[in-house]
Design a protein around this motif. Structure first.
Motif, PDB file in Angstrom:
ATOM      1  N   SER A  80       6.538  -1.520   7.281  1.00 55.47           N
ATOM      2  CA  SER A  80       5.498  -0.656   6.728  1.00 55.47           C
ATOM      3  C   SER A  80       4.993   0.293   7.798  1.00 55.47           C
ATOM      4  O   SER A  80       5.081   0.022   8.992  1.00 55.47           O
ATOM      5  CB  SER A  80       4.340  -1.493   6.173  1.00 55.47           C
ATOM      6  OG  SER A  80       3.740  -2.254   7.207  1.00 55.47           O
ATOM      7  N   TYR A 102      11.055  -0.892   2.787  1.00 64.44           N
ATOM      8  CA  TYR A 102      10.233  -0.055   3.656  1.00 64.44           C
ATOM      9  C   TYR A 102       9.153   0.609   2.811  1.00 64.44           C
ATOM     10  O   TYR A 102       9.460   1.384   1.901  1.00 64.44           O
ATOM     11  CB  TYR A 102      11.102   0.996   4.338  1.00 64.44           C
ATOM     12  CG  TYR A 102      10.379   1.898   5.316  1.00 64.44           C
ATOM     13  CD1 TYR A 102       9.353   1.417   6.116  1.00 64.44           C
ATOM     14  CD2 TYR A 102      10.737   3.236   5.443  1.00 64.44           C
ATOM     15  CE1 TYR A 102       8.697   2.247   7.024  1.00 64.44           C
ATOM     16  CE2 TYR A 102      10.091   4.070   6.357  1.00 64.44           C
ATOM     17  CZ  TYR A 102       9.068   3.567   7.140  1.00 64.44           C
ATOM     18  OH  TYR A 102       8.425   4.393   8.034  1.00 64.44           O
ATOM     19  N   ILE A 103       7.897   0.295   3.117  1.00 66.06           N
ATOM     20  CA  ILE A 103       6.770   0.839   2.372  1.00 66.06           C
ATOM     21  C   ILE A 103       5.991   1.795   3.272  1.00 66.06           C
ATOM     22  O   ILE A 103       5.488   1.393   4.327  1.00 66.06           O
ATOM     23  CB  ILE A 103       5.839  -0.289   1.874  1.00 66.06           C
ATOM     24  CG1 ILE A 103       6.613  -1.227   0.937  1.00 66.06           C
ATOM     25  CG2 ILE A 103       4.617   0.291   1.156  1.00 66.06           C
ATOM     26  CD1 ILE A 103       5.822  -2.464   0.530  1.00 66.06           C
ATOM     27  N   SER A 108      -2.175   2.237   8.913  1.00 64.47           N
ATOM     28  CA  SER A 108      -1.269   1.402   8.119  1.00 64.47           C
ATOM     29  C   SER A 108      -0.640   0.297   8.951  1.00 64.47           C
ATOM     30  O   SER A 108      -0.250  -0.755   8.424  1.00 64.47           O
ATOM     31  CB  SER A 108      -0.168   2.276   7.517  1.00 64.47           C
ATOM     32  OG  SER A 108       0.526   2.960   8.559  1.00 64.47           O
ATOM     33  N   SER A 146       5.130  -3.765  11.162  1.00 65.87           N
ATOM     34  CA  SER A 146       4.456  -2.477  11.005  1.00 65.87           C
ATOM     35  C   SER A 146       4.493  -1.672  12.291  1.00 65.87           C
ATOM     36  O   SER A 146       4.778  -2.194  13.370  1.00 65.87           O
ATOM     37  CB  SER A 146       2.998  -2.699  10.575  1.00 65.87           C
ATOM     38  OG  SER A 146       2.295  -3.442  11.561  1.00 65.87           O
ATOM     39  N   ASP A 176      -5.095   1.839   1.545  1.00 68.30           N
ATOM     40  CA  ASP A 176      -4.279   0.772   2.128  1.00 68.30           C
ATOM     41  C   ASP A 176      -4.712  -0.620   1.665  1.00 68.30           C
ATOM     42  O   ASP A 176      -3.910  -1.557   1.673  1.00 68.30           O
ATOM     43  CB  ASP A 176      -4.321   0.847   3.653  1.00 68.30           C
ATOM     44  CG  ASP A 176      -3.647   2.103   4.192  1.00 68.30           C
ATOM     45  OD1 ASP A 176      -3.111   2.882   3.377  1.00 68.30           O
ATOM     46  OD2 ASP A 176      -3.659   2.317   5.422  1.00 68.30           O
TER      47      ASP A 176
END
Length: 288
Positions: A89, A115-116, A51, A46, A21
């Motif tokens: 995320s 969007y990760i 994450s 998030s 990360d």
């Protein structure tokens, strides 16, 4: 013009040493600077998990939501202020367990955002349980005799749900990751980027070396065309989702915002939202 350093803040990440990360955070910061954004033009939302901490480590607008709910928050933010560049995320558990429904509908809706997902194939923050993308036979605290559930394929789900930008990369490939995030930020529509981000503490199977051995770069496939949806799905299935690069991009699908009639270009923050008693009476009368 902002640089990579402008997206840094004084909060020190508390991820485990070696966590993938760290690289994802750096890639987001570099990509944001490379596409010409200023910190006040970026919002990072998030969910919960290791994450989920990333929104507090980047000098931009940030919101740490609840488990599986990063996407509805991020979509609402983008609809309220179209001028912001919005990144959501989370981890594979956040996006493909409790948040699965939000993920699928965000993909088909095609709001202009990115969007990760930091995919480590395990639950890290809760100390090592099987996630929806863990392989069959995967031994964890929640599956001491090995997982008997078939893993979900995030990329195939994204393709089937109608995402207009689908990509995958490795956190160890900082150059490739930055490039894909830049492309995702510049894409007009919903961009989904899955990042294999190893958990060095609880996942001793899917390591950096394991990913290097098993992931195939799409650049190695001669003539690969990311605009061909059928071929993209075929390549994904043939390689069991273990590919890296821009998998699919549809530039013809219009973002959700452009299809909403009467939707203003300027953000709510710049609009005059005041109204007088007559206007209030008119609104109330609609419910009488």
């Amino acid at each position: 013009m902002a640089t990579f350093k402008d997206f840094r803040n004084s909060v020190k990440p508390n991820w485990c040493p070696g966590c993938g990360d760290f690289s994802v955070q750096a890639a987001i910061q570099r990509a944001a600077a490379n596409v010409g954004l200023e910190p006040e033009q970026l919002a990072v939302v998030s969910g919960i998990g290791c994450s989920g901490r990333i929104s507090g480590y980047i000098n931009a607008y940030g919101l740490h939501g609840v488990h599986g709910r990063a996407l509805p928050i991020a979509q609402g933010l983008k609809m309220a202020n179209r001028e912001l560049t919005v990144i959501a995320s989370g981890g594979d558990g956040d996006g493909f367990a409790i948040g699965t429904s939000h993920t699928i509908h965000a993909m088909r809706r095609n709001i202009d955002m990115t969007y990760i997902v930091m995919d480590n194939q395990i639950y890290g923050l809760t100390k090592g349980q099987t996630s929806p993308v863990s392989e069959l036979g995967f031994v964890t605290k929640s599956t001491p005799k090995g997982s008997i559930e078939a893993p979900l394929s995030p990329l195939e789900v994204a393709m089937a749900a109608g995402a207009s930008f689908v990509a995958q990369t490795l956190s160890s490939d900082i150059k490739g990751m930055v490039d894909l995030i830049e492309k995702g930020l510049q894409h007009k529509g919903f961009s989904f980027i899955n990042v294999f981000s190893p958990c060095v503490t609880f996942n001793k199977v899917n390591t950096y070396d394991w990913y290097k051995e098993h992931v195939k770069n799409l650049g190695e496939i001669e003539g690969y065309d990311p605009s061909n949806r059928v071929n993209a799905m075929r390549v994904l299935m043939e390689n069991e989702g273990m590919v890296a690069g821009l998998i699919y991009q549809n530039n013809q699908k219009q973002p959700y915002e452009t299809l909403v009639k009467g939707f203003r270009e300027e953000g709510l923050a710049k609009q005059d939202l005041s109204f007088n008693s007559d206007r209030f009476a008119d609104l109330v009368s609609e419910f009488m």
